[in-house]
Design a protein around this motif. Structure first.
Motif, PDB file in Angstrom:
ATOM      1  N   ASP A 180       3.701   5.708  -5.469  1.00 15.93           N
ATOM      2  CA  ASP A 180       3.726   5.916  -6.954  1.00 15.93           C
ATOM      3  C   ASP A 180       2.762   7.051  -7.517  1.00 15.93           C
ATOM      4  O   ASP A 180       2.914   7.478  -8.297  1.00 15.93           O
ATOM      5  CB  ASP A 180       3.385   4.297  -7.604  1.00 15.93           C
ATOM      6  CG  ASP A 180       4.644   3.442  -7.447  1.00 15.93           C
ATOM      7  OD1 ASP A 180       5.917   3.996  -7.333  1.00 15.93           O
ATOM      8  OD2 ASP A 180       4.570   2.262  -7.577  1.00 15.93           O
ATOM      9  N   GLU A 181       1.546   6.720  -6.880  1.00 17.62           N
ATOM     10  CA  GLU A 181       0.401   7.588  -7.268  1.00 17.62           C
ATOM     11  C   GLU A 181       0.925   9.357  -6.896  1.00 17.62           C
ATOM     12  O   GLU A 181       0.606   9.965  -7.699  1.00 17.62           O
ATOM     13  CB  GLU A 181      -0.681   7.182  -6.266  1.00 17.62           C
ATOM     14  CG  GLU A 181      -1.576   6.066  -6.773  1.00 17.62           C
ATOM     15  CD  GLU A 181      -2.760   5.696  -6.016  1.00 17.62           C
ATOM     16  OE1 GLU A 181      -2.877   6.494  -4.994  1.00 17.62           O
ATOM     17  OE2 GLU A 181      -3.183   4.770  -6.291  1.00 17.62           O
TER      18      GLU A 181
ATOM     19  N   ASP B  99       0.847  -1.213   0.119  1.00 14.53           N
ATOM     20  CA  ASP B  99      -0.168   0.107  -0.152  1.00 14.53           C
ATOM     21  C   ASP B  99       0.951   1.252   0.099  1.00 14.53           C
ATOM     22  O   ASP B  99       0.657   2.211  -0.640  1.00 14.53           O
ATOM     23  CB  ASP B  99      -0.960   0.129   1.156  1.00 14.53           C
ATOM     24  CG  ASP B  99      -1.917   1.170   1.108  1.00 14.53           C
ATOM     25  OD1 ASP B  99      -2.576   1.381   0.133  1.00 14.53           O
ATOM     26  OD2 ASP B  99      -2.064   1.863   2.248  1.00 14.53           O
TER      27      ASP B  99
ATOM     28  N   ARG C 112       3.907   1.607  -1.189  1.00 14.88           N
ATOM     29  CA  ARG C 112       4.466   1.726  -2.276  1.00 14.88           C
ATOM     30  C   ARG C 112       3.520   2.093  -3.626  1.00 14.88           C
ATOM     31  O   ARG C 112       3.792   3.060  -4.438  1.00 14.88           O
ATOM     32  CB  ARG C 112       4.883   0.319  -2.962  1.00 14.88           C
ATOM     33  CG  ARG C 112       5.629   0.338  -4.335  1.00 14.88           C
ATOM     34  CD  ARG C 112       6.323  -0.885  -4.864  1.00 14.88           C
ATOM     35  NE  ARG C 112       7.316  -1.556  -3.709  1.00 14.88           N
ATOM     36  CZ  ARG C 112       7.427  -2.757  -3.491  1.00 14.88           C
ATOM     37  NH1 ARG C 112       6.636  -3.597  -4.312  1.00 14.88           N
ATOM     38  NH2 ARG C 112       8.208  -3.470  -2.615  1.00 14.88           N
ATOM     39  N   ARG C 113       2.346   1.806  -3.319  1.00 14.39           N
ATOM     40  CA  ARG C 113       1.280   1.972  -4.292  1.00 14.39           C
ATOM     41  C   ARG C 113       1.087   3.487  -4.428  1.00 14.39           C
ATOM     42  O   ARG C 113       0.957   4.383  -5.092  1.00 14.39           O
ATOM     43  CB  ARG C 113      -0.113   1.397  -4.209  1.00 14.39           C
ATOM     44  CG  ARG C 113      -1.142   1.987  -5.092  1.00 14.39           C
ATOM     45  CD  ARG C 113      -2.563   0.924  -4.779  1.00 14.39           C
ATOM     46  NE  ARG C 113      -2.979   1.314  -3.320  1.00 14.39           N
ATOM     47  CZ  ARG C 113      -3.426   2.532  -2.677  1.00 14.39           C
ATOM     48  NH1 ARG C 113      -3.438   3.454  -3.516  1.00 14.39           N
ATOM     49  NH2 ARG C 113      -3.683   2.443  -1.492  1.00 14.39           N
ATOM     50  N   ARG C 114       0.753   3.962  -2.695  1.00 17.15           N
ATOM     51  CA  ARG C 114       0.540   5.507  -2.696  1.00 17.15           C
ATOM     52  C   ARG C 114       1.727   6.346  -3.016  1.00 17.15           C
ATOM     53  O   ARG C 114       1.544   7.606  -3.674  1.00 17.15           O
ATOM     54  CB  ARG C 114       0.194   5.670  -1.390  1.00 17.15           C
ATOM     55  CG  ARG C 114      -1.082   5.254  -0.547  1.00 17.15           C
ATOM     56  CD  ARG C 114      -1.478   5.396   0.704  1.00 17.15           C
ATOM     57  NE  ARG C 114      -0.485   4.677   1.572  1.00 17.15           N
ATOM     58  CZ  ARG C 114       0.092   4.976   2.711  1.00 17.15           C
ATOM     59  NH1 ARG C 114       0.241   6.468   2.810  1.00 17.15           N
ATOM     60  NH2 ARG C 114       0.911   4.043   3.477  1.00 17.15           N
TER      61      ARG C 114
END
Length: 128
Positions: free
Chosen positions: A94-95, A88, A90-92
């Motif tokens: 990247d976003e 999560d 890493r995803r945040r």
């Protein structure tokens, strides 16, 4: 009887290298980075606290299971939560980076391209 995993707080242990719950069940081996000795069975696990928690959780693979653990499901749940939290984050990240780069990247690259073109033209004009 060995201690149950769900009896330990997850905020860490005083004197432990980090706030990881795994340090309730293992101690770092002096002068051996990434080695953890199990308080329950005495086995030395190489590969850090995450790999040691796999020993406690009886996760299959290259890590042998601790014979003295009573609540395997609790540690497996903690391992899964940690993995999801990492993904999560890493995803945040990247976003966030995508949002920052969005329009600014195009302007930046246009400016860089223009500067390179001007530099090439300047160098060519000097050699003619």
């Amino acid at each position: 009887m060995p201690p149950r995993i769900d009896k330990f707080p997850s905020e860490g242990l005083e004197g432990a290298p980090s706030k990881d719950i795994g340090w309730h069940f293992g101690d770092p081996v002096p002068n051996a980075r990434g080695h953890v000795i199990c308080k329950l069975c005495g086995k030395v696990t190489k590969g850090g606290i995450t790999r040691f928690k796999e020993h406690i959780a009886h996760k299959g693979g290259e890590v042998s299971a601790c014979p003295n653990v009573t609540a395997i499901e609790s540690m497996m749940k903690l391992l899964q939560e940690a993995k999801e939290k990492k993904l999560d984050k890493r995803r945040r990240t990247d976003e966030f980076l995508t949002q920052i780069r969005g329009e600014e990247d195009d302007e930046f690259f246009d400016d860089v391209s223009a500067m390179r073109q001007a530099t090439r033209e300047s160098i060519q004009s000097q050699h003619v």
